[in-house]
Design a protein around this motif. Structure first.
Motif, PDB file in Angstrom:
ATOM      1  N   SER A 220       0.817  -1.204   0.000  1.00 50.16           N
ATOM      2  CA  SER A 220       0.000   0.000   0.000  1.00 50.16           C
ATOM      3  C   SER A 220       0.855   1.261   0.000  1.00 50.16           C
ATOM      4  O   SER A 220       0.520   2.256  -0.659  1.00 50.16           O
ATOM      5  CB  SER A 220      -0.937   0.000   1.213  1.00 50.16           C
ATOM      6  N   THR A 221       1.955   1.229   0.739  1.00 48.25           N
ATOM      7  CA  THR A 221       2.882   2.365   0.722  1.00 48.25           C
ATOM      8  C   THR A 221       3.446   2.571  -0.673  1.00 48.25           C
ATOM      9  O   THR A 221       3.578   3.703  -1.149  1.00 48.25           O
ATOM     10  CB  THR A 221       4.017   2.136   1.734  1.00 48.25           C
ATOM     11  N   ALA A 222       3.756   1.470  -1.350  1.00 55.44           N
ATOM     12  CA  ALA A 222       4.250   1.551  -2.733  1.00 55.44           C
ATOM     13  C   ALA A 222       3.183   2.123  -3.656  1.00 55.44           C
ATOM     14  O   ALA A 222       3.466   2.975  -4.507  1.00 55.44           O
ATOM     15  CB  ALA A 222       4.678   0.163  -3.215  1.00 55.44           C
ATOM     16  N   ALA A 223       1.941   1.665  -3.481  1.00 50.35           N
ATOM     17  CA  ALA A 223       0.846   2.161  -4.312  1.00 50.35           C
ATOM     18  C   ALA A 223       0.648   3.656  -4.128  1.00 50.35           C
ATOM     19  O   ALA A 223       0.421   4.395  -5.094  1.00 50.35           O
ATOM     20  CB  ALA A 223      -0.440   1.413  -3.968  1.00 50.35           C
ATOM     21  N   GLN A 224       0.742   4.113  -2.900  1.00 53.50           N
ATOM     22  CA  GLN A 224       0.570   5.531  -2.618  1.00 53.50           C
ATOM     23  C   GLN A 224       1.659   6.353  -3.314  1.00 53.50           C
ATOM     24  O   GLN A 224       1.383   7.405  -3.892  1.00 53.50           O
ATOM     25  CB  GLN A 224       0.607   5.765  -1.116  1.00 53.50           C
ATOM     26  N   SER A 225       2.904   5.853  -3.285  1.00 51.51           N
ATOM     27  CA  SER A 225       3.998   6.600  -3.904  1.00 51.51           C
ATOM     28  C   SER A 225       3.865   6.642  -5.423  1.00 51.51           C
ATOM     29  O   SER A 225       4.180   7.658  -6.059  1.00 51.51           O
ATOM     30  CB  SER A 225       5.353   5.994  -3.502  1.00 51.51           C
ATOM     31  N   LEU A 226       3.374   5.576  -6.034  1.00 49.00           N
ATOM     32  CA  LEU A 226       3.201   5.551  -7.485  1.00 49.00           C
ATOM     33  C   LEU A 226       2.079   6.482  -7.928  1.00 49.00           C
ATOM     34  O   LEU A 226       2.229   7.254  -8.886  1.00 49.00           O
ATOM     35  CB  LEU A 226       2.928   4.119  -7.958  1.00 49.00           C
ATOM     36  N   ALA A 227       0.943   6.432  -7.241  1.00 45.61           N
ATOM     37  CA  ALA A 227      -0.161   7.332  -7.591  1.00 45.61           C
ATOM     38  C   ALA A 227       0.228   8.787  -7.370  1.00 45.61           C
ATOM     39  O   ALA A 227      -0.096   9.663  -8.185  1.00 45.61           O
ATOM     40  CB  ALA A 227      -1.405   6.974  -6.771  1.00 45.61           C
ATOM     41  N   ALA A 228       0.957   9.053  -6.288  1.00 47.93           N
ATOM     42  CA  ALA A 228       1.397  10.419  -6.006  1.00 47.93           C
ATOM     43  C   ALA A 228       2.342  10.925  -7.084  1.00 47.93           C
ATOM     44  O   ALA A 228       2.286  12.099  -7.488  1.00 47.93           O
ATOM     45  CB  ALA A 228       2.065  10.480  -4.630  1.00 47.93           C
ATOM     46  N   ALA A 229       3.213  10.044  -7.574  1.00 52.10           N
ATOM     47  CA  ALA A 229       4.142  10.429  -8.641  1.00 52.10           C
ATOM     48  C   ALA A 229       3.392  10.782  -9.911  1.00 52.10           C
ATOM     49  O   ALA A 229       3.732  11.751 -10.604  1.00 52.10           O
ATOM     50  CB  ALA A 229       5.137   9.295  -8.899  1.00 52.10           C
ATOM     51  N   MET A 230       2.369  10.007 -10.239  1.00 51.45           N
ATOM     52  CA  MET A 230       1.567  10.299 -11.432  1.00 51.45           C
ATOM     53  C   MET A 230       0.884  11.660 -11.312  1.00 51.45           C
ATOM     54  O   MET A 230       0.886  12.456 -12.255  1.00 51.45           O
ATOM     55  CB  MET A 230       0.518   9.204 -11.632  1.00 51.45           C
ATOM     56  N   MET A 231       0.325  11.919 -10.142  1.00 48.06           N
ATOM     57  CA  MET A 231      -0.394  13.181  -9.949  1.00 48.06           C
ATOM     58  C   MET A 231       0.555  14.376  -9.917  1.00 48.06           C
ATOM     59  O   MET A 231       0.183  15.481 -10.321  1.00 48.06           O
ATOM     60  CB  MET A 231      -1.229  13.107  -8.667  1.00 48.06           C
ATOM     61  N   ARG A 242      -2.257  15.487 -24.574  1.00 46.86           N
ATOM     62  CA  ARG A 242      -2.835  14.188 -24.247  1.00 46.86           C
ATOM     63  C   ARG A 242      -3.878  14.317 -23.143  1.00 46.86           C
ATOM     64  O   ARG A 242      -3.749  15.130 -22.224  1.00 46.86           O
ATOM     65  CB  ARG A 242      -1.731  13.226 -23.822  1.00 46.86           C
ATOM     66  N   ALA A 243      -4.889  13.479 -23.201  1.00 47.63           N
ATOM     67  CA  ALA A 243      -5.976  13.546 -22.230  1.00 47.63           C
ATOM     68  C   ALA A 243      -5.489  13.292 -20.806  1.00 47.63           C
ATOM     69  O   ALA A 243      -5.922  13.975 -19.870  1.00 47.63           O
ATOM     70  CB  ALA A 243      -7.066  12.544 -22.607  1.00 47.63           C
ATOM     71  N   CYS A 244      -4.632  12.300 -20.613  1.00 42.33           N
ATOM     72  CA  CYS A 244      -4.142  12.002 -19.258  1.00 42.33           C
ATOM     73  C   CYS A 244      -3.515  13.242 -18.632  1.00 42.33           C
ATOM     74  O   CYS A 244      -3.824  13.612 -17.491  1.00 42.33           O
ATOM     75  CB  CYS A 244      -3.112  10.871 -19.298  1.00 42.33           C
ATOM     76  N   THR A 245      -2.629  13.882 -19.373  1.00 40.34           N
ATOM     77  CA  THR A 245      -1.931  15.063 -18.864  1.00 40.34           C
ATOM     78  C   THR A 245      -2.895  16.221 -18.652  1.00 40.34           C
ATOM     79  O   THR A 245      -2.905  16.860 -17.589  1.00 40.34           O
ATOM     80  CB  THR A 245      -0.805  15.462 -19.834  1.00 40.34           C
ATOM     81  N   ASN A 246      -3.710  16.513 -19.646  1.00 41.27           N
ATOM     82  CA  ASN A 246      -4.607  17.664 -19.555  1.00 41.27           C
ATOM     83  C   ASN A 246      -5.629  17.519 -18.433  1.00 41.27           C
ATOM     84  O   ASN A 246      -5.904  18.477 -17.701  1.00 41.27           O
ATOM     85  CB  ASN A 246      -5.332  17.872 -20.886  1.00 41.27           C
ATOM     86  N   LEU A 247      -6.203  16.334 -18.290  1.00 39.45           N
ATOM     87  CA  LEU A 247      -7.222  16.147 -17.259  1.00 39.45           C
ATOM     88  C   LEU A 247      -6.615  16.101 -15.861  1.00 39.45           C
ATOM     89  O   LEU A 247      -7.203  16.624 -14.907  1.00 39.45           O
ATOM     90  CB  LEU A 247      -8.030  14.885 -17.542  1.00 39.45           C
ATOM     91  N   MET A 248      -5.433  15.498 -15.706  1.00 42.65           N
ATOM     92  CA  MET A 248      -4.797  15.512 -14.385  1.00 42.65           C
ATOM     93  C   MET A 248      -4.427  16.937 -13.979  1.00 42.65           C
ATOM     94  O   MET A 248      -4.584  17.321 -12.820  1.00 42.65           O
ATOM     95  CB  MET A 248      -3.580  14.588 -14.352  1.00 42.65           C
ATOM     96  N   ARG A 249      -3.942  17.728 -14.921  1.00 38.79           N
ATOM     97  CA  ARG A 249      -3.672  19.134 -14.618  1.00 38.79           C
ATOM     98  C   ARG A 249      -4.945  19.854 -14.203  1.00 38.79           C
ATOM     99  O   ARG A 249      -4.941  20.663 -13.267  1.00 38.79           O
ATOM    100  CB  ARG A 249      -3.056  19.818 -15.835  1.00 38.79           C
ATOM    101  N   ALA A 250      -6.043  19.557 -14.874  1.00 37.52           N
ATOM    102  CA  ALA A 250      -7.312  20.217 -14.570  1.00 37.52           C
ATOM    103  C   ALA A 250      -7.802  19.879 -13.172  1.00 37.52           C
ATOM    104  O   ALA A 250      -8.546  20.665 -12.554  1.00 37.52           O
ATOM    105  CB  ALA A 250      -8.363  19.822 -15.603  1.00 37.52           C
ATOM    106  N   MET A 251      -7.390  18.721 -12.652  1.00 37.38           N
ATOM    107  CA  MET A 251      -7.820  18.308 -11.309  1.00 37.38           C
ATOM    108  C   MET A 251      -6.778  18.618 -10.242  1.00 37.38           C
ATOM    109  O   MET A 251      -6.894  18.161  -9.094  1.00 37.38           O
ATOM    110  CB  MET A 251      -8.192  16.819 -11.329  1.00 37.38           C
ATOM    111  N   ASP A 252      -5.758  19.386 -10.607  1.00 31.67           N
ATOM    112  CA  ASP A 252      -4.785  19.933  -9.647  1.00 31.67           C
ATOM    113  C   ASP A 252      -4.134  18.869  -8.766  1.00 31.67           C
ATOM    114  O   ASP A 252      -3.986  19.049  -7.544  1.00 31.67           O
ATOM    115  CB  ASP A 252      -5.443  20.994  -8.759  1.00 31.67           C
ATOM    116  N   GLY A 253      -3.747  17.747  -9.364  1.00 33.07           N
ATOM    117  CA  GLY A 253      -3.011  16.742  -8.608  1.00 33.07           C
ATOM    118  C   GLY A 253      -3.839  15.973  -7.600  1.00 33.07           C
ATOM    119  O   GLY A 253      -3.286  15.362  -6.679  1.00 33.07           O
ATOM    120  N   ARG A 254      -5.153  15.948  -7.778  1.00 30.05           N
ATOM    121  CA  ARG A 254      -6.024  15.232  -6.837  1.00 30.05           C
ATOM    122  C   ARG A 254      -6.403  13.845  -7.325  1.00 30.05           C
ATOM    123  O   ARG A 254      -6.865  13.006  -6.540  1.00 30.05           O
ATOM    124  CB  ARG A 254      -7.306  16.040  -6.599  1.00 30.05           C
ATOM    125  N   VAL A 255      -6.244  13.596  -8.618  1.00 33.19           N
ATOM    126  CA  VAL A 255      -6.679  12.333  -9.226  1.00 33.19           C
ATOM    127  C   VAL A 255      -5.609  11.860 -10.206  1.00 33.19           C
ATOM    128  O   VAL A 255      -5.037  12.670 -10.938  1.00 33.19           O
ATOM    129  CB  VAL A 255      -8.024  12.510  -9.973  1.00 33.19           C
TER     130      VAL A 255
END
Length: 336
Positions: A220-231, A242-255
């Motif tokens: 779970s600690t590993a999962a948290q670090s990977l998701a945090a890195a993506m955001m 790209r949609a991944c980049t544009n939408l993650m930026r639009a959600m300000d690192g929350r998703v």
């Protein structure tokens, strides 16, 4: 008696003038932190390949094994391990430095060369009369992670073989997080095994990632670090336009969100402890982008008025003169 199997539902509509011209149907599931279905569309038990949407699962052993710590991997490198990047300079220079760190070169990859999607990188290759290399492959970050784990394990160089320790570790992580045995695998575009699961299994895995902060075990600690890195690094996960980049930026690192080939899309939503999985059955990316944006708006984590939300939920269809002649719209089931 024949059991009724839920059918895919319309998720994106293509309108031209006043008439519905085409429809993209699919399946989608939202799971909570207990792995239960919060909402579903179509058949939640439909069997799918997650393709590149599952890269964060494949990267779990890189972290849980201690390899990431041993090699001092940064959040940028963890984001690249989960990426399907454009092959831009910001991607390839970092992948090249990662290989240097391992004492390896492009020939150690097993992902194959790919013409970069990034326009500047593409033009540079043409102007300099160079051929694409494997670092340009959109999956080179994932493969750099595989090579790192291979070195850490002291395993052989053919890390994409199904019986290789790296892929066995990836399979274990996949089955543990989806909560089900995978019925089989196919080979992805980058030659790595891609394990099949259901739409629910994939959403359950993403919900497990989303709720990782609630647990203290190593995975779970590993999962948290990977998701945090993506955001933190949406530009490295995909790239400009790209949609991944544009939408993650639009959600300000929350998703954290991630696309996969053949119109798969996932979302990891830590604040809601929810995971989302989408699969469009005809493989149309325009439809999976529309569907994931609509679901994120419905969950309240994406502002429907943000330009990025509008860009993917209801973009205009332009003709070759730049005149609007139609639109993509979410299916009625997604907005109900």
């Amino acid at each position: 008696m024949t059991q009724n199997v839920p059918q895919p539902v319309p998720m994106a509509e293509i309108w031209r003038g006043p008439f519905l011209e085409s429809v993209h149907s699919g399946h989608a599931v939202i799971c909570d932190d207990t792995g239960q279905i919060v909402r579903s569309w179509g058949n939640p038990d439909a069997l799918i390949y997650p393709r590149s949407s599952a890269k964060m699962i494949q990267a779990l052993p890189l972290v849980t094994s201690g390899a990431a710590d041993k090699y001092g991997l940064t959040s940028e490198q963890l984001a690249l391990a989960c990426a399907s990047h454009n092959g831009a300079a910001i991607h390839t220079t970092r992948v090249s430095a990662w290989l240097d760190q391992l004492g390896l070169g492009d020939d150690d990859f097993r992902c194959g060369p790919q013409d970069p999607d990034d326009p500047d990188a593409h033009r540079h290759l043409i102007k300099t009369d160079q051929s694409p290399c494997q670092m340009h492959n959109n999956c080179s970050g994932k493969h750099a992670g595989f090579l790192t784990l291979t070195q850490h394990m002291g395993a052989g160089p053919e890390y994409i073989a199904m019986d290789h320790p790296v892929q066995q570790a990836a399979l274990t992580a996949f089955e543990e997080t989806t909560g089900m045995d995978s019925p089989g695998f196919g080979f992805d575009g980058c030659s790595a095994p891609n394990f099949a699961t259901t739409v629910t299994g994939l959403a359950r895995s993403m919900a497990w990632f989303a709720s990782a902060a609630d647990r203290s075990d190593r995975a779970s600690t590993a999962a948290q670090s990977l998701a945090a890195a993506m955001m933190k690094h949406p530009d490295l996960v995909a790239g400009e336009g790209r949609a991944c980049t544009n939408l993650m930026r639009a959600m300000d690192g929350r998703v954290a969100i991630k696309t996969g080939a053949e119109a798969v899309f996932i979302a990891i939503i830590p604040e809601k402890r929810m995971g989302v999985a989408v699969k469009i059955i005809d493989g149309a990316t325009r439809a999976s982008e529309c569907a994931i944006a609509t679901i994120l708006v419905g969950l309240g984590v994406l502002d429907p008025n943000h330009p990025a939300a509008q860009q993917y939920m209801s973009p205009p269809i332009l003709n070759r003169r730049g005149v609007t002649c139609g639109a993509i719209r979410p299916g009625a089931a997604l907005t109900a």
